[in-house]
Write an enzyme that holds these catalytic residues in place. Structure first.
Site, PDB file in Angstrom:
ATOM      1  CD1 TRP A   7      -9.045   0.570   1.506  1.00 38.88           C
ATOM      2  CD2 TRP A   7      -7.350   0.029   0.149  1.00 38.88           C
ATOM      3  NE1 TRP A   7      -9.252  -0.721   1.074  1.00 38.88           N
ATOM      4  CE2 TRP A   7      -8.225  -1.086   0.241  1.00 38.88           C
ATOM      5  CE3 TRP A   7      -6.219  -0.066  -0.666  1.00 38.88           C
ATOM      6  CZ2 TRP A   7      -7.995  -2.272  -0.449  1.00 38.88           C
ATOM      7  CZ3 TRP A   7      -5.990  -1.258  -1.343  1.00 38.88           C
ATOM      8  CH2 TRP A   7      -6.867  -2.335  -1.230  1.00 38.88           C
ATOM      9  CG  ASP A   8      -1.733   6.339   0.241  1.00 38.87           C
ATOM     10  OD1 ASP A   8      -1.919   7.491   0.694  1.00 38.87           O
ATOM     11  OD2 ASP A   8      -1.103   6.100  -0.797  1.00 38.87           O
ATOM     12  CB  ILE A   9      -6.219   8.427  -1.631  1.00 37.18           C
ATOM     13  CG1 ILE A   9      -7.211   8.244  -0.456  1.00 37.18           C
ATOM     14  CG2 ILE A   9      -6.973   8.714  -2.933  1.00 37.18           C
ATOM     15  CD1 ILE A   9      -8.183   7.116  -0.624  1.00 37.18           C
ATOM     16  CG  ASP A  10      -3.245  11.244  -4.015  1.00 39.37           C
ATOM     17  OD1 ASP A  10      -4.119  11.001  -4.861  1.00 39.37           O
ATOM     18  OD2 ASP A  10      -3.228  12.286  -3.339  1.00 39.37           O
ATOM     19  CB  THR A  12      -2.328   3.198  -2.476  1.00 42.33           C
ATOM     20  OG1 THR A  12      -1.093   3.540  -1.824  1.00 42.33           O
ATOM     21  CG2 THR A  12      -2.705   1.767  -2.079  1.00 42.33           C
TER      22      THR A  12
END
Length: 232
Positions: A7-10, A12
């Site tokens: 998972w991308d964080i920022d 997403t």
């Protein structure tokens, strides 16, 4: 069969645009720079995006992004900040204290948690990311978070993903899928690594980079059905 979700964080899992706005306005106030107008805020965000794109292409260094964006903004509008490195650190801390989950982010992670090992992959700073992940309680769902600043390579570099594969314990690209909002770092990175990609695209943007997108979603909850169908 997919076993691992990256998972991308920022942008997403978390609403980076809102966090960025709150953090920079807080720092302007704390440093006595007055109120940041909407026009200057947009200018800053464009400067920031431009520099991050150059970093993704390995044209500049990380510190040239983190400090350079403020130097450009301050010089342009005549703001006097003597210690830009300190300002950047304060901004990172402010980012780490600002976290808003995107719609259905937590619901999607919870539904996927019993079937897949989930990890975070981010180009954000260590200070900001660790603060946000704790505050948003995402650290209870993600087995680990791979931060480019710690690894020494940025998405979309192959070396970033090689490190992730080594730490997760599988070098088989068919075991992985990456979910991200950025075509240039997340999706291109997935292409470079040879893994499947899910482009989180709530604004219905156009894929103008020519990167391969295996799946495109506008709501993160759609990912649950995609993975179930993929692994049938």
């Amino acid at each position: 069969m997919i076993k691992y979700i990256l998972w991308d964080i920022d942008g997403t899992l978390l609403n980076f645009d809102l966090a960025e706005t709150r953090a920079i306005r807080k720092c302007f106030k704390d440093y006595g720079l007055g109120e940041l107008s909407d026009e200057k805020l947009i200018d800053y965000k464009n400067i920031n995006k431009y520099l991050w794109k150059k970093l993704e292409k390995d044209e500049i260094t990380r510190i040239q992004v983190l400090e350079g964006r403020f130097k450009i903004l301050f010089d342009k509008y005549g703001y006097k900040v003597d210690d830009i490195p300190a300002y950047n650190i304060d901004y990172q801390k402010a980012l780490g204290q600002t976290y808003v989950l995107n719609e259905n982010a937590r619901k999607a992670i919870e539904k996927l948690g019993n079937k897949y090992a989930q990890y975070g992959v981010t180009n954000g700073s260590i200070i900001a990311q660790e603060g946000k992940l704790r505050g948003a309680k995402l650290d209870k769902y993600l087995r680990d978070v791979f931060i480019s600043e710690r690894i020494g390579y940025e998405k979309p570099a192959k070396e970033f993903f090689d490190y992730v594969f080594d730490q997760v314990g599988s070098s088989d690209p068919y075991d992985y899928i990456i979910v991200g909002d950025s075509l240039s770092s997340d999706i291109r990175g997935g292409n470079v690594a040879g893994i499947k990609t899910i482009w989180y695209n709530p604004a219905s943007l156009i894929n103008d980079l020519g990167v391969k997108v295996d799946y495109e979603v506008r709501d993160l909850i759609e990912i649950v059905d995609i993975l179930e169908e993929n692994n049938e």
